[in-house]
Design an enzyme around this catalytic site. Structure first.
Site, short mmCIF file in Angstrom:
data_model
loop_
_atom_site.label_atom_id
_atom_site.label_comp_id
_atom_site.label_asym_id
_atom_site.label_seq_id
_atom_site.Cartn_x
_atom_site.Cartn_y
_atom_site.Cartn_z
N HIS A 1 0.84 -1.20 0.00
CA HIS A 1 0.00 0.00 0.00
C HIS A 1 0.88 1.25 0.00
O HIS A 1 2.10 1.17 0.13
CB HIS A 1 -1.00 0.00 1.15
CG HIS A 1 -0.40 0.11 2.52
ND1 HIS A 1 0.39 -0.86 3.08
CD2 HIS A 1 -0.49 1.09 3.46
CE1 HIS A 1 0.76 -0.49 4.30
NE2 HIS A 1 0.25 0.70 4.55
N HIS B 1 1.45 3.92 1.92
CA HIS B 1 2.02 4.68 3.05
C HIS B 1 3.55 4.76 2.97
O HIS B 1 4.21 3.82 2.55
CB HIS B 1 1.59 4.07 4.39
CG HIS B 1 0.17 4.38 4.73
ND1 HIS B 1 -0.57 3.64 5.60
CD2 HIS B 1 -0.65 5.38 4.30
CE1 HIS B 1 -1.79 4.16 5.71
NE2 HIS B 1 -1.86 5.21 4.93
N ASP C 1 5.88 4.58 5.08
CA ASP C 1 6.72 3.57 5.76
C ASP C 1 6.68 2.21 5.05
O ASP C 1 7.16 1.21 5.59
CB ASP C 1 6.32 3.44 7.24
CG ASP C 1 4.89 2.97 7.43
OD1 ASP C 1 3.99 3.45 6.73
OD2 ASP C 1 4.68 2.09 8.30
N HIS C 2 6.13 2.20 3.83
CA HIS C 2 6.14 0.97 3.01
C HIS C 2 6.76 1.21 1.63
O HIS C 2 7.31 0.29 1.04
CB HIS C 2 4.71 0.42 2.88
CG HIS C 2 4.14 0.04 4.21
ND1 HIS C 2 4.01 -1.26 4.63
CD2 HIS C 2 3.73 0.81 5.27
CE1 HIS C 2 3.54 -1.28 5.88
NE2 HIS C 2 3.36 -0.03 6.28
N HIS D 1 -7.39 -0.61 5.72
CA HIS D 1 -6.34 0.29 6.21
C HIS D 1 -6.16 1.43 5.21
O HIS D 1 -6.17 2.60 5.56
CB HIS D 1 -5.05 -0.52 6.39
CG HIS D 1 -3.87 0.27 6.83
ND1 HIS D 1 -3.78 0.82 8.08
CD2 HIS D 1 -2.70 0.58 6.19
CE1 HIS D 1 -2.60 1.46 8.18
NE2 HIS D 1 -1.95 1.33 7.05
N ASP E 1 -0.19 -3.88 6.32
CA ASP E 1 -0.80 -3.34 7.54
C ASP E 1 -2.26 -3.78 7.67
O ASP E 1 -3.09 -3.06 8.22
CB ASP E 1 -0.74 -1.80 7.54
CG ASP E 1 0.65 -1.27 7.80
OD1 ASP E 1 1.57 -2.07 8.07
OD2 ASP E 1 0.83 -0.03 7.74
N HIS F 1 4.63 -4.64 10.91
CA HIS F 1 4.99 -3.92 12.14
C HIS F 1 5.09 -4.86 13.33
O HIS F 1 4.36 -5.85 13.42
CB HIS F 1 3.95 -2.83 12.46
CG HIS F 1 3.94 -1.70 11.49
ND1 HIS F 1 4.77 -0.60 11.61
CD2 HIS F 1 3.20 -1.48 10.37
CE1 HIS F 1 4.54 0.25 10.61
NE2 HIS F 1 3.59 -0.27 9.84
#
Ligand code: ZN
Ligand code: FE
Length: 254
Positions: free
Chosen positions: A56, A58, A60-61, A114, A133, A171
């Site tokens: 996805h 975001h 942090d990905h 999410h 996530d 995570h």
């Protein structure tokens, strides 16, 4: 013949995990949060990445996408329905379809909730799920873009995969999730035992990822919205979607 592969877990920042899938002649990276940490890891093992799989949009990905693209000749996979938000993507994949990459079958699963364009990657011959996530150990992702109904149906899709599947979630949230889960089901012995094991692993600095999918049905409240005790916690509600929504809201403010 099933291609042999190994998955390395690369911790990034406080609680992100990036995964390196090592095959005989290729290396995939799942959700490269950060270029320098992940590239440093790969270099230390003499590995050259060949494909990035994104779950996805975001940061942090996908944070490492552009730098990896500059440094290596690699393919970057993104959901066709959300590719505009995935920097550097070179290949659009369609949820619900299967792909063959370096001789390995990959099923792309649509798991909105999410985010709207969130996908998961399932390797049916290896019983490995890269869940991003969406599903965490003892928890699930926050609903930033989707509805409780969407997330509940995404989670039930994942639940329908073989119970021996090992889940690689993005995570390390297990202990915090477990604390909340215990408020939902204080009497759940499977939960208590598993949380104790995870506390021991964390005390030794070990990741609690990957985890077994089938076992989550015994202890993850977000997969247990049909269970009486979980419904009682949620209050007098009518359907599983409402129960799920109530638990998700309770966790958000926990
Ligand atoms: Zn995210
Ligand atoms: Fe994330």
């Amino acid at each position: 013949m099933v291609v042999e592969l190994n998955v390395d877990v690369i911790p990034v920042w406080d609680d992100n995990y990036v995964f390196a899938v090592r095959l005989p002649e290729s290396v995939w990276i799942i959700d490269p949060a950060d270029f320098s940490t992940v590239d440093g890891y790969l270099k230390s093992k003499d590995l050259t990445p060949t494909t990035i799989l994104n779950t996805h949009h975001h940061f942090d990905h996908v944070g490492g996408n552009e730098d990896f693209k500059k440094a290596y000749d690699l393919e970057i996979w993104a959901n066709v329905n959300d590719k505009a938000r995935i920097p550097g993507h070179t290949k659009a994949v369609t949820p619900g379809q299967s792909y063959l990459l370096d001789g390995v079958n990959i099923e792309v699963i649509d798991v909105p909730g999410h985010t709207i364009g969130h996908i998961a990657y399932f390797l049916p011959d290896h019983k490995i799920l890269f869940a991003g996530d969406t599903l965490f150990s003892l928890g699930c992702g926050r609903l930033f873009e989707g509805t409780p109904a969407q997330m509940l149906s995404s989670l039930s899709l994942l639940k329908s995969l073989p119970s021996e599947t090992m889940v690689y979630a993005a995570h390390e949230y297990t202990l915090a999730n477990g604390k909340f889960a215990e408020t939902v089901e204080p009497e759940n012995q499977d939960l208590r035992l598993y949380l104790q094991q995870c506390q021991d692993m964390r005390a030794l600095g070990q990741p609690t990822i990957p985890f077994n999918l089938g076992h989550q049905e015994l202890c993850n409240p977000f997969l247990r919205t049909s269970v009486d005790r979980v419904q009682e916690f949620a209050g007098p509600l009518h359907c599983e979607i409402q129960v799920f929504g109530a638990i998700r809201r309770a966790k958000d403010s926990f």
